[in-house]
Motif scaffolding. Structure first.
Motif, short mmCIF file in Angstrom:
data_model
loop_
_atom_site.label_atom_id
_atom_site.label_comp_id
_atom_site.label_asym_id
_atom_site.label_seq_id
_atom_site.Cartn_x
_atom_site.Cartn_y
_atom_site.Cartn_z
N ASN A 171 0.88 -1.09 -0.11
CA ASN A 171 0.06 0.03 -0.05
C ASN A 171 0.87 1.28 -0.11
OD1 ASN A 171 -2.42 -1.30 0.07
ND2 ASN A 171 -2.50 -1.43 2.26
N VAL A 172 0.44 2.06 -0.79
CA VAL A 172 1.26 3.36 -1.16
C VAL A 172 0.52 4.56 -0.77
CG1 VAL A 172 2.63 4.71 -2.66
CG2 VAL A 172 2.57 2.47 -3.14
N PHE A 173 1.26 5.44 0.46
CA PHE A 173 0.90 6.50 0.72
C PHE A 173 1.66 7.68 0.19
CE2 PHE A 173 -0.44 3.20 3.58
CZ PHE A 173 -1.94 3.70 4.29
N LEU A 174 0.85 8.58 -0.80
CA LEU A 174 1.77 9.51 -1.18
C LEU A 174 1.87 10.85 -0.09
CD1 LEU A 174 -0.09 10.13 -4.59
CD2 LEU A 174 2.16 8.93 -4.37
N LYS A 175 2.96 11.46 -0.48
CA LYS A 175 3.06 12.58 0.51
C LYS A 175 2.11 13.75 0.04
CE LYS A 175 8.19 12.16 0.89
NZ LYS A 175 9.49 12.83 0.42
N PRO A 176 1.43 14.49 1.17
CA PRO A 176 0.47 15.59 1.18
C PRO A 176 1.12 16.73 0.16
CG PRO A 176 0.51 14.72 3.46
CD PRO A 176 1.67 14.12 2.77
N GLN A 177 2.37 17.10 0.50
CA GLN A 177 3.19 18.18 -0.20
C GLN A 177 3.05 17.72 -1.80
OE1 GLN A 177 4.15 16.31 2.33
NE2 GLN A 177 6.13 17.07 2.76
N TYR A 178 3.46 16.41 -2.16
CA TYR A 178 3.17 16.17 -3.43
C TYR A 178 1.95 16.36 -4.24
CZ TYR A 178 3.73 13.07 -7.79
OH TYR A 178 3.72 12.74 -8.77
N ILE A 179 0.88 15.85 -3.26
CA ILE A 179 -0.51 16.18 -3.85
C ILE A 179 -0.87 17.53 -4.04
CG2 ILE A 179 -2.93 15.64 -3.50
CD1 ILE A 179 -2.01 12.98 -1.98
#
Length: 370
Positions: A171-179
């Motif tokens: 499971n991959v969680f993206l960085k909020p800054q990236y989004i």
């Protein structure tokens, strides 16, 4: 999706070019630092140094060329919107290929997550990799494979964290800054088309009503579908030719011309008073006469010959009929925002002798080589 594949290909080419550049730079440094070996003569020493300089120059040229390629590929990606799924998938593909070269990546390794608590995406590579390894005599637990993949993910990744779940999903969680950066880019630059391998010349033939007949739902369906395809292709960056192959030639015009001359001999001077609906009713009447009245049939066929021979009166009536039809069609096109170029049957009439000549030549060629 095709656009996702293009993005992934671009990313992989950038990675490959960067790796090749690093290898060449290392080779150049090795050549430059290499000492000149002992030689028995001054001439042989000079020859060896010249050879090294030539190799060095070739390697530096290749490095410059690769750096330029990297800049071009990165420029293509910068001009398009970021396809997050492609970026995430490309990251895992790169790691999997380096760790398990025997595993052939034939489809995306990443899918959307099943829910928010499972992250943004999930990598499903571990289980199929385990099957490949087992077939070669290596029994490895998919969870061990998942741990190995996570351990080799790049440190500069836009992943906040990765967790192993179930039989070996990652499971991959993206960085909020990236989004946030992706959303900011979308708000500032708007929606952009994905990169395309090459610009194509695309011909879209749609709508295609018949002169002297009103459009029906079939024509409307074709018009809307065709316009939609054209807009998508143009948005993607292709050169689109929108063609409206209208039925503006044939025996039916001889029938209509003859009927107009009989029933409305002053049609040429009063053409603007006839609507498309009027012309369609007159066409239906002419068809009945054509099927039931031998004399009218002869007159209609004669009118066809006159029209094909550019008889002034027949051609004037034909042009008026075409103009009245196009005016009605254009009302619909304007309301729908449709842009289209008429390319009727008459357009191809002068080309028919050339096509016939070419066809005969090809048939003879086939016959001669039998």
């Amino acid at each position: 999706m095709a656009s996702s594949k293009v993005v992934e290909d671009l990313l992989q080419r950038i990675i490959q070019a960067e790796n090749e550049t690093e290898r060449l730079l290392s080779e150049v440094a090795s050549l430059e630092s290499a000492g000149t070996p002992q030689k028995t003569s001054e001439n042989s020493t000079d020859s060896y140094q010249s050879e090294l300089r030539a190799k060095n120059a070739k390697l530096k040229y290749r490095i410059l060329h690769l750096k330029k390629s990297i800049e071009e590929e990165e420029s293509k990606l910068m001009e398009s919107m970021t396809n997050v799924l492609s970026v995430v998938n490309s990251t895992f593909v790169s790691v999997v290929k380096s760790l398990y070269p025997e595993f052939a990546v034939t489809k995306s390794l990443v899918q959307g997550s099943a829910g928010e608590r499972f992250g943004d995406y999930k990598c499903v590579a571990s289980m199929p990799i385990a099957k490949v390894l087992k077939a070669s005599g290596r029994n490895t637990n998919p969870k061990e494979i998942a741990s190995e993949i996570i351990a080799h993910l790049p440190k500069t990744s836009n992943f906040e964290k990765c967790e192993i779940a179930g039989p070996g999903f990652i499971n991959v969680f993206l960085k909020p800054q990236y989004i946030s950066s992706l959303l900011r880019d979308l708000l500032v630059n708007g929606v952009r088309a994905p990169p395309i391998p090459r610009k194509l010349r695309v011909v879209v033939d749609f709508s295609s009503p018949n002169i002297a007949k009103e459009m029906h739902v079939g024509h409307l369906r074709s018009t809307i579908i065709g316009e939609t395809l054209c807009r998508l292709l143009e948005f993607a960056g292709h050169d689109v030719l929108r063609l409206n192959h209208i039925g503006d030639w044939g025996t039916q015009f001889g029938m209509l011309i003859a009927h107009l001359q009989n029933k409305h001999p002053d049609y040429s001077s009063t053409a603007d008073q006839f609507t498309l609906s009027d012309l369609q009713s007159l066409y239906k009447e002419s068809k009945v006469h054509f099927d039931e009245d031998p004399e009218f049939k002869k007159q209609a066929l004669s009118s066809v010959v006159k029209l094909q021979g550019n008889d002034p009166e027949a051609k004037k009536i034909w042009l008026d009929i075409c103009e009245a039809s196009r005016k009605e069609y254009q009302k619909i096109y304007s309301r729908l925002g449709v842009k289209i170029m008429d390319r009727g049957e008459l357009f191809y009439q002068p080309l028919m002798p050339l096509v016939g000549k070419d066809l005969v030549a090809k048939v003879l060629q086939v016959w001669l080589y039998k």
